[in-house]
Write a protein that holds these residues in place. Sequence first.
Motif, PDB file in Angstrom:
ATOM      1  N   UNK A 188      40.969  91.436 -32.909  1.00 27.84           N
ATOM      2  CA  UNK A 188      39.516  91.421 -32.722  1.00 27.84           C
ATOM      3  C   UNK A 188      39.134  91.749 -31.280  1.00 27.84           C
ATOM      4  N   UNK A 189      39.928  91.261 -30.334  1.00 29.28           N
ATOM      5  CA  UNK A 189      39.653  91.569 -28.942  1.00 29.28           C
ATOM      6  C   UNK A 189      39.774  93.052 -28.652  1.00 29.28           C
ATOM      7  N   UNK A 190      40.809  93.697 -29.208  1.00 27.36           N
ATOM      8  CA  UNK A 190      40.987  95.137 -29.014  1.00 27.36           C
ATOM      9  C   UNK A 190      39.865  95.927 -29.676  1.00 27.36           C
ATOM     10  N   UNK A 191      39.444  95.486 -30.869  1.00 26.71           N
ATOM     11  CA  UNK A 191      38.325  96.153 -31.530  1.00 26.71           C
ATOM     12  C   UNK A 191      37.043  96.017 -30.700  1.00 26.71           C
ATOM     13  N   UNK A 192      36.836  94.834 -30.138  1.00 25.52           N
ATOM     14  CA  UNK A 192      35.670  94.637 -29.295  1.00 25.52           C
ATOM     15  C   UNK A 192      35.712  95.515 -28.051  1.00 25.52           C
ATOM     16  N   UNK A 193      36.885  95.596 -27.408  1.00 26.76           N
ATOM     17  CA  UNK A 193      37.030  96.436 -26.215  1.00 26.76           C
ATOM     18  C   UNK A 193      36.815  97.905 -26.555  1.00 26.76           C
ATOM     19  N   UNK A 194      37.338  98.346 -27.714  1.00 27.66           N
ATOM     20  CA  UNK A 194      37.158  99.734 -28.128  1.00 27.66           C
ATOM     21  C   UNK A 194      35.689 100.052 -28.359  1.00 27.66           C
ATOM     22  N   UNK A 195      34.972  99.130 -29.017  1.00 36.00           N
ATOM     23  CA  UNK A 195      33.547  99.346 -29.249  1.00 36.00           C
ATOM     24  C   UNK A 195      32.758  99.423 -27.961  1.00 36.00           C
ATOM     25  N   UNK A 196      33.069  98.546 -27.006  1.00 40.81           N
ATOM     26  CA  UNK A 196      32.394  98.592 -25.713  1.00 40.81           C
ATOM     27  C   UNK A 196      32.693  99.901 -24.986  1.00 40.81           C
ATOM     28  N   UNK A 197      33.945 100.376 -25.095  1.00 40.17           N
ATOM     29  CA  UNK A 197      34.317 101.638 -24.450  1.00 40.17           C
ATOM     30  C   UNK A 197      33.552 102.818 -25.021  1.00 40.17           C
ATOM     31  N   UNK A 198      33.442 102.864 -26.346  1.00 43.16           N
ATOM     32  CA  UNK A 198      32.707 103.963 -26.984  1.00 43.16           C
ATOM     33  C   UNK A 198      31.242 103.938 -26.577  1.00 43.16           C
ATOM     34  N   UNK A 199      30.638 102.748 -26.560  1.00 51.21           N
ATOM     35  CA  UNK A 199      29.226 102.641 -26.212  1.00 51.21           C
ATOM     36  C   UNK A 199      28.987 102.938 -24.734  1.00 51.21           C
ATOM     37  N   UNK A 200      30.005 102.710 -23.892  1.00 49.47           N
ATOM     38  CA  UNK A 200      29.873 103.059 -22.480  1.00 49.47           C
ATOM     39  C   UNK A 200      29.902 104.571 -22.285  1.00 49.47           C
ATOM     40  N   UNK A 201      30.725 105.255 -23.106  1.00 51.10           N
ATOM     41  CA  UNK A 201      30.821 106.712 -23.011  1.00 51.10           C
ATOM     42  C   UNK A 201      29.644 107.406 -23.702  1.00 51.10           C
ATOM     43  N   UNK A 202      29.216 106.818 -24.818  1.00 53.29           N
ATOM     44  CA  UNK A 202      28.102 107.396 -25.591  1.00 53.29           C
ATOM     45  C   UNK A 202      27.045 106.310 -25.776  1.00 53.29           C
ATOM     46  N   UNK A 203      26.226 106.071 -24.774  1.00 55.56           N
ATOM     47  CA  UNK A 203      25.230 104.994 -24.862  1.00 55.56           C
ATOM     48  C   UNK A 203      24.250 105.219 -26.018  1.00 55.56           C
ATOM     49  N   UNK A 204      23.884 104.120 -26.653  1.00 49.30           N
ATOM     50  CA  UNK A 204      22.921 104.150 -27.751  1.00 49.30           C
ATOM     51  C   UNK A 204      21.776 103.210 -27.399  1.00 49.30           C
ATOM     52  N   UNK A 205      20.566 103.638 -27.677  1.00 53.17           N
ATOM     53  CA  UNK A 205      19.396 102.786 -27.429  1.00 53.17           C
ATOM     54  C   UNK A 205      19.339 101.713 -28.511  1.00 53.17           C
ATOM     55  N   UNK A 206      19.721 100.499 -28.151  1.00 52.49           N
ATOM     56  CA  UNK A 206      19.761  99.409 -29.126  1.00 52.49           C
ATOM     57  C   UNK A 206      18.409  98.722 -29.210  1.00 52.49           C
ATOM     58  N   UNK A 207      17.923  98.451 -30.414  1.00 51.43           N
ATOM     59  CA  UNK A 207      16.675  97.700 -30.552  1.00 51.43           C
ATOM     60  C   UNK A 207      16.836  96.298 -29.973  1.00 51.43           C
ATOM     61  N   UNK A 208      15.758  95.672 -29.580  1.00 50.00           N
ATOM     62  CA  UNK A 208      15.862  94.305 -29.051  1.00 50.00           C
ATOM     63  C   UNK A 208      16.230  93.307 -30.134  1.00 50.00           C
ATOM     64  N   UNK A 209      16.820  92.189 -29.716  1.00 46.87           N
ATOM     65  CA  UNK A 209      17.139  91.114 -30.642  1.00 46.87           C
ATOM     66  C   UNK A 209      18.310  91.433 -31.542  1.00 46.87           C
ATOM     67  N   UNK A 210      18.380  90.728 -32.673  1.00 49.03           N
ATOM     68  CA  UNK A 210      19.507  90.849 -33.598  1.00 49.03           C
ATOM     69  C   UNK A 210      19.628  92.238 -34.212  1.00 49.03           C
ATOM     70  N   UNK A 211      18.520  92.986 -34.266  1.00 52.52           N
ATOM     71  CA  UNK A 211      18.574  94.328 -34.842  1.00 52.52           C
ATOM     72  C   UNK A 211      19.490  95.252 -34.049  1.00 52.52           C
ATOM     73  N   UNK A 212      19.706  94.953 -32.772  1.00 50.98           N
ATOM     74  CA  UNK A 212      20.573  95.793 -31.945  1.00 50.98           C
ATOM     75  C   UNK A 212      21.971  95.250 -31.773  1.00 50.98           C
ATOM     76  N   UNK A 213      22.349  94.263 -32.571  1.00 53.51           N
ATOM     77  CA  UNK A 213      23.645  93.579 -32.414  1.00 53.51           C
ATOM     78  C   UNK A 213      24.822  94.549 -32.468  1.00 53.51           C
ATOM     79  N   UNK A 214      24.846  95.418 -33.447  1.00 52.65           N
ATOM     80  CA  UNK A 214      25.976  96.330 -33.624  1.00 52.65           C
ATOM     81  C   UNK A 214      25.944  97.467 -32.619  1.00 52.65           C
TER      82      UNK A 214
END
Length: 311
Positions: A188-214
């Motif tokens: 789970x830690x590696x999956x979390x790190x991978x997700x953070x890495x992808x979002x750092x390279x390809x930023x996505x505009x996340x909605x506020x609150x729980x809607x932007x959780x993923x």
Amino acid sequence: MIPQERTLAAAGFIMLYAAVIGFTDNYVRVIADEAGLWQFHLTRSVMALAILGVVGLALRLRLRPVSTQAVVARSAIHGMAMLIYFGALAFLPVAQVAAGLFTAPIFVLLISRFVYGERIGPLRVLAVLVGFAGVVLVLGPEATAGGTVAAALPVLAGLLYATGNIATRAWCARESAGTLLGGFFIALGLLGAAGLGVLALVPVAAPPGADGFVMRGYVAPSQDFLFWTFVQAAGSLFGVGMMIRAYQVASATRVSVFEYVILPFSAIWGWLLWSERLSPLAAAGMALIVLAGVVITVGARAPAPVPAPGE
């Protein structure tokens, strides 16, 4: 083998497990208001592994795997199941998500029959149909109408969790519970790190609150985030410890039935904490899922139990 007459003690351990997990999982929505799924899993895994390391040294637990390949494969499957499970908690009530996850015994039966060729009787086939009807009722009309993907995610988590449980028996029978728990959190830690890495390279505009959780990348952690994530990490370790103890004092067949108590516990905590109420159809569906799981578990041959980590 420890005597069967300690079944009541096993029930008590599982009650503690369900009470703790049902409580902590209800606060994922608090975490989801400010942080993202990927940061949550990475932070939670680091905390859980630190706690496990301290406890392992203190109690001299065996954490080194017998088969690294088997533990990695099994951890990846269960890690994906929990990734989907916690993602769904940001959008759906805990009781509803738990109901989807606890369709796992139904999928275990189906995989055993159609992948491994195991014979199943008509009573267990009927149980599968009853359980499926329960899933439809709990998930509600949006799942059957194709209204949202989120409504179907708990069932996908249940499928992966079932696959991981089969892998536990088939590949990891010689591994300790501590080894499997450590592998689970590393995955789970590696999956979390991978997700953070992808979002750092390809930023996505996340909605506020729980809607932007993923979709949310890294954010500066607040005290609330760190506190509730630590509660999650400690609660998961404690819950799994209670589950392991339950399997030590009673047969796996009986303990597996007791695990379904997490469904009403999740609903009770949702009602106490957030005033969530189940509709009559959802309550009826939950009862059908429990009934199907009991029939399947009692009708199965007792396997060699290796408790899987919850979440």
